[in-house]
Design a protein around this motif. Structure first.
Motif, PDB file in Angstrom:
ATOM      1  N   MET A   1       0.822  -1.201   0.000  1.00  8.76           N
ATOM      2  CA  MET A   1       0.000   0.000   0.000  1.00  8.76           C
ATOM      3  C   MET A   1       0.864   1.264   0.000  1.00  8.76           C
ATOM      4  O   MET A   1       0.522   2.254  -0.624  1.00  8.76           O
ATOM      5  CB  MET A   1      -0.934  -0.041   1.215  1.00  8.76           C
ATOM      6  N   TYR A   2       1.999   1.199   0.707  1.00  9.28           N
ATOM      7  CA  TYR A   2       2.874   2.363   0.799  1.00  9.28           C
ATOM      8  C   TYR A   2       3.356   2.817  -0.580  1.00  9.28           C
ATOM      9  O   TYR A   2       3.438   4.019  -0.845  1.00  9.28           O
ATOM     10  CB  TYR A   2       4.071   2.044   1.708  1.00  9.28           C
ATOM     11  N   GLU A   3       3.664   1.866  -1.449  1.00  8.48           N
ATOM     12  CA  GLU A   3       4.144   2.219  -2.789  1.00  8.48           C
ATOM     13  C   GLU A   3       3.074   2.952  -3.588  1.00  8.48           C
ATOM     14  O   GLU A   3       3.384   3.855  -4.372  1.00  8.48           O
ATOM     15  CB  GLU A   3       4.643   0.975  -3.537  1.00  8.48           C
ATOM     16  N   PHE A  20      -0.759  13.256   0.643  1.00  9.18           N
ATOM     17  CA  PHE A  20      -0.119  11.948   0.522  1.00  9.18           C
ATOM     18  C   PHE A  20       1.287  11.949   1.115  1.00  9.18           C
ATOM     19  O   PHE A  20       1.756  10.922   1.610  1.00  9.18           O
ATOM     20  CB  PHE A  20      -0.165  11.448  -0.929  1.00  9.18           C
ATOM     21  N   GLY A  21       1.953  13.106   1.111  1.00  9.72           N
ATOM     22  CA  GLY A  21       3.227  13.216   1.805  1.00  9.72           C
ATOM     23  C   GLY A  21       3.052  13.052   3.311  1.00  9.72           C
ATOM     24  O   GLY A  21       3.850  12.381   3.967  1.00  9.72           O
ATOM     25  N   LEU A  22       1.994  13.651   3.847  1.00  9.40           N
ATOM     26  CA  LEU A  22       1.721  13.504   5.279  1.00  9.40           C
ATOM     27  C   LEU A  22       1.342  12.068   5.642  1.00  9.40           C
ATOM     28  O   LEU A  22       1.702  11.582   6.721  1.00  9.40           O
ATOM     29  CB  LEU A  22       0.621  14.478   5.707  1.00  9.40           C
ATOM     30  N   ILE A  23       0.631  11.396   4.738  1.00  2.00           N
ATOM     31  CA  ILE A  23       0.306   9.978   4.982  1.00  2.00           C
ATOM     32  C   ILE A  23       1.589   9.162   5.047  1.00  2.00           C
ATOM     33  O   ILE A  23       1.773   8.333   5.954  1.00  2.00           O
ATOM     34  CB  ILE A  23      -0.654   9.432   3.909  1.00  2.00           C
ATOM     35  N   MET A  24       2.511   9.412   4.106  1.00  2.00           N
ATOM     36  CA  MET A  24       3.794   8.691   4.133  1.00  2.00           C
ATOM     37  C   MET A  24       4.565   9.020   5.407  1.00  2.00           C
ATOM     38  O   MET A  24       5.187   8.133   6.000  1.00  2.00           O
ATOM     39  CB  MET A  24       4.636   9.032   2.899  1.00  2.00           C
ATOM     40  N   ALA A  44       3.265   9.854   8.300  1.00  2.00           N
ATOM     41  CA  ALA A  44       2.602   9.160   9.413  1.00  2.00           C
ATOM     42  C   ALA A  44       2.979   7.676   9.444  1.00  2.00           C
ATOM     43  O   ALA A  44       3.150   7.103  10.526  1.00  2.00           O
ATOM     44  CB  ALA A  44       1.086   9.314   9.295  1.00  2.00           C
ATOM     45  N   LEU A  45       3.131   7.086   8.262  1.00  2.00           N
ATOM     46  CA  LEU A  45       3.484   5.662   8.194  1.00  2.00           C
ATOM     47  C   LEU A  45       4.950   5.403   8.537  1.00  2.00           C
ATOM     48  O   LEU A  45       5.311   4.277   8.885  1.00  2.00           O
ATOM     49  CB  LEU A  45       3.171   5.109   6.801  1.00  2.00           C
ATOM     50  N   ASN A  46       5.796   6.444   8.427  1.00  4.15           N
ATOM     51  CA  ASN A  46       7.234   6.296   8.679  1.00  4.15           C
ATOM     52  C   ASN A  46       7.745   7.309   9.696  1.00  4.15           C
ATOM     53  O   ASN A  46       8.887   7.736   9.613  1.00  4.15           O
ATOM     54  CB  ASN A  46       8.016   6.479   7.369  1.00  4.15           C
ATOM     55  N   TRP A  47       6.929   7.708  10.611  1.00  3.83           N
ATOM     56  CA  TRP A  47       7.259   8.789  11.526  1.00  3.83           C
ATOM     57  C   TRP A  47       8.615   8.606  12.196  1.00  3.83           C
ATOM     58  O   TRP A  47       9.452   9.501  12.178  1.00  3.83           O
ATOM     59  CB  TRP A  47       6.158   8.930  12.576  1.00  3.83           C
ATOM     60  N   GLN A  48       8.821   7.469  12.784  1.00  9.74           N
ATOM     61  CA  GLN A  48      10.056   7.227  13.537  1.00  9.74           C
ATOM     62  C   GLN A  48      11.283   7.363  12.652  1.00  9.74           C
ATOM     63  O   GLN A  48      12.237   8.044  12.999  1.00  9.74           O
ATOM     64  CB  GLN A  48      10.011   5.832  14.179  1.00  9.74           C
TER      65      GLN A  48
END
Length: 141
Positions: A1-3, A63-67, A69-73
């Protein structure tokens, strides 16, 4: 999904930058007195292009913010290239806003710059795109 999220982010980033490249070019021609017969057309083109590029900007950012959020750390803690990219995105948003303010001046027949100024103004998104892409792909630091 990330891609898929990344692909949508890049697609709309291209849309946004197409507008950021073309709108200031319209300003170049709009600022030339010999084109005064086309000023009404330029105003329509500028308004429509600004709307399209704003949609591109919003979807890019969502979509940048979604990415993010998915890779915050990973993105916020371990990578300085991403912090630099965020700073450049803030500058890009400022440039987008400056394009809006200039469009309003043209709309109101209150432009104060000549076409040479707009030719220089038109270079900023190219520089920002080059550096942002290098940061995102090469991740130099």
């Amino acid at each position: 999904m990330y891609e898929w999220i990344k692909a949508i982010h890049v697609i709309f980033m291209v849309t946004w930058f197409a507008g950021l490249f073309y709108l200031p070019r319209l300003y170049v021609y709009h600022a030339m007195p010999e084109n005064s017969g086309s000023f009404t057309l330029f105003k329509i083109m500028e308004r429509r292009l600004f709307a399209i590029m704003t949609i591109g900007a919003v979807i890019t950012l969502v979509f940048g913010l979604i990415m993010l959020a998915l890779n915050w750390q990973y993105l916020m803690v371990a990578t300085h290239w991403f912090h630099a990219k965020l700073l450049l995105i803030v500058l890009l948003l400022g440039y987008h806003h400056a394009c809006y303010k200039l469009m309003i001046k043209f709309r109101d027949d209150a432009n104060t710059h000549d076409h040479k100024w707009y030719r220089w103004f038109n270079e900023a998104p190219s520089v920002l795109l080059i550096v942002i892409v290098i940061l995102a792909i090469v991740k130099p630091f």
